[in-house]
Design an enzyme around this catalytic site. Sequence first.
Site, PDB file in Angstrom:
ATOM      1  N   THR A  94      38.814  47.358  16.070  1.00  0.00           N
ATOM      2  CA  THR A  94      38.330  47.393  17.568  1.00  0.00           C
ATOM      3  C   THR A  94      37.939  45.718  16.905  1.00  0.00           C
ATOM      4  O   THR A  94      36.958  45.025  16.009  1.00  0.00           O
ATOM      5  CB  THR A  94      37.103  48.146  17.784  1.00  0.00           C
ATOM      6  N   ASP A 110      37.643  45.131  23.079  1.00  0.00           N
ATOM      7  CA  ASP A 110      38.973  45.025  23.603  1.00  0.00           C
ATOM      8  C   ASP A 110      39.670  45.570  23.985  1.00  0.00           C
ATOM      9  O   ASP A 110      38.960  46.928  23.933  1.00  0.00           O
ATOM     10  CB  ASP A 110      39.161  44.427  21.844  1.00  0.00           C
ATOM     11  N   ARG A 112      42.788  47.080  21.797  1.00  0.00           N
ATOM     12  CA  ARG A 112      43.833  47.471  20.998  1.00  0.00           C
ATOM     13  C   ARG A 112      43.538  49.000  20.418  1.00  0.00           C
ATOM     14  O   ARG A 112      42.727  48.025  19.662  1.00  0.00           O
ATOM     15  CB  ARG A 112      44.264  46.537  20.354  1.00  0.00           C
ATOM     16  N   LYS A 126      37.985  51.772  24.946  1.00  0.00           N
ATOM     17  CA  LYS A 126      36.790  51.413  24.461  1.00  0.00           C
ATOM     18  C   LYS A 126      35.753  51.442  24.989  1.00  0.00           C
ATOM     19  O   LYS A 126      34.894  52.030  24.336  1.00  0.00           O
ATOM     20  CB  LYS A 126      36.595  51.127  23.295  1.00  0.00           C
ATOM     21  N   GLY A 140      36.574  52.995  15.104  1.00  0.00           N
ATOM     22  CA  GLY A 140      36.651  53.978  13.814  1.00  0.00           C
ATOM     23  C   GLY A 140      37.430  54.184  14.495  1.00  0.00           C
ATOM     24  O   GLY A 140      38.528  53.644  14.387  1.00  0.00           O
ATOM     25  N   SER A 222      36.116  45.811  13.314  1.00  0.00           N
ATOM     26  CA  SER A 222      37.000  45.372  12.456  1.00  0.00           C
ATOM     27  C   SER A 222      36.525  43.409  12.630  1.00  0.00           C
ATOM     28  O   SER A 222      36.568  43.131  11.773  1.00  0.00           O
ATOM     29  CB  SER A 222      38.016  45.159  12.171  1.00  0.00           C
ATOM     30  N   ASP A 259      40.165  38.420  14.380  1.00  0.00           N
ATOM     31  CA  ASP A 259      41.434  39.186  13.507  1.00  0.00           C
ATOM     32  C   ASP A 259      42.233  40.116  13.930  1.00  0.00           C
ATOM     33  O   ASP A 259      42.723  40.588  15.473  1.00  0.00           O
ATOM     34  CB  ASP A 259      40.098  40.335  14.401  1.00  0.00           C
ATOM     35  N   SER A 262      42.075  43.043  16.138  1.00  0.00           N
ATOM     36  CA  SER A 262      42.040  43.734  17.662  1.00  0.00           C
ATOM     37  C   SER A 262      43.043  42.918  18.800  1.00  0.00           C
ATOM     38  O   SER A 262      43.446  41.956  18.280  1.00  0.00           O
ATOM     39  CB  SER A 262      40.785  42.951  17.832  1.00  0.00           C
TER      40      SER A 262
END
Lengths: 327, 141
Positions: A94, A110, A112, A126, A140, A222, A259, A262
């Site tokens: 994330t 985000d 995903r 999220k 996580g 991440s 990243d 994400s």
Amino acid sequence: MTGASHALRKGESEREKRQTGQEGCLTENLALAFLPRRWSHVDPQPLDHPAHLEMLKPAFELRRGFSFENCQRNASLERVLPGLRIPQAHKTGTTIAGLVFRDGVILGADTRATNDSVVIDKSCEKIHFIAPKIYCCGAGVAADAEMTTRMAASNMELHSLSTGREPRVATVTRVIRQTLFRYRGHVGASLIVGGVDLTGPQLYSVHPHGSYSRLPFTALGSGQDAALAVLEDRFQPNMKLEAAQELLVEAITAGILGDLGSGGSVDACVIMGTGAKLLRTLSSPTKPIERPNQYRFAPGTTAVLSQTVKPLTLELLEETVQAMEVE
Amino acid sequence: MNARGLGSQLKDSIPVTELSASGPFESHDLLRKGLPCVKNELLPSHPLELSEKNFHLNQDKMNFSTLRNIQGLFAPLKLQMEFKAVQQVQRLPFLPSSNLSLDILRGNDETIGFEDILNDPSQSELMGEPHLMVEYKLGLL
């Protein structure tokens, strides 16, 4: 059961009876008292029948909460079958971020969800609700973050009903980090808790082992490096809402573009003294791919080699007519 | 309790035999535990197993000792007396008891945790043999 082990069990249980004084200890006969009965009736057998001894169930089945029964089995399965792939928990991979501005707090994430390197969900939520003016972003392991925030939300509701006051962000943070510390990081949830209460706007970041920090801006997941780079560069204290929202969207977009874990679009939640507003899909930095060709094929593209038609003989059993009111 | 080995901390104080086959795997549940191994009986299978088993006990110990240091000996004694009094009210041994007063005393009526959601004993598929358990409790066994 040999005589020696029989004697050992009797001796052991009597010693435990003296020490603990509970009724929970057993002699061999008493072990039969916890003989399980399925709801389909089993004929009762004499007490010393060996079948009874074979059907005893460990007492820890009746414990509430987490059960560690299958851990040994899983470990031995992994040892015995080297090619076995144990199912993994979905991590969200994330970018989540939050910042405090003049009138409140704004949180962003985000959308995903990934499982190793496959995208499972292109628009998952999220940003979780905890209280009317407290929201929480979770990174996580997806299930851990979801369950932790839901339990925190329920506990805060019960607590605010019991005290008669509005919940505070510090209370939410404390409840969450005490739960996370109890499980020593095995509940893999990194959370950003933000909200407005009577002491003002606050933002906390909580890590899976139970540590926390109170910060004016933060990012987790991440994609946190990319998001933090943008935030560190352009954050100012006491920004206005539009500037703060724009900065947050840029931070999450940096995470999405930089990243692999994400992606999707940017969600945000603006929390001010008057209330909270959840802005779903605020911006989509990446458009879905334009498919170049049509995937419909004209009938006859594939050659038909042979055709068999088999009529099904059906028998009409029952016919009911229900009149529909057309009015 | 601390003087005993880790193996006895793992098992409950009730030594029961488990589901078994015949032959070399007698009294060892092959499907659930895998091949017999002494390490499995002595060491916990998960790092959290022991700490979760003793969580409420340890929390109570900590709270009572803090209370004793702050308010003197009588405060934890009185609370423990109330706990013990309230634990006397139970259903028959094979039925799950609600323990409502105990929950109220501990403050669990206003919180929700994993022990309320997972492995609820009132939803358990297994039940003890009623006659044997009541006979044991009455001391007739």
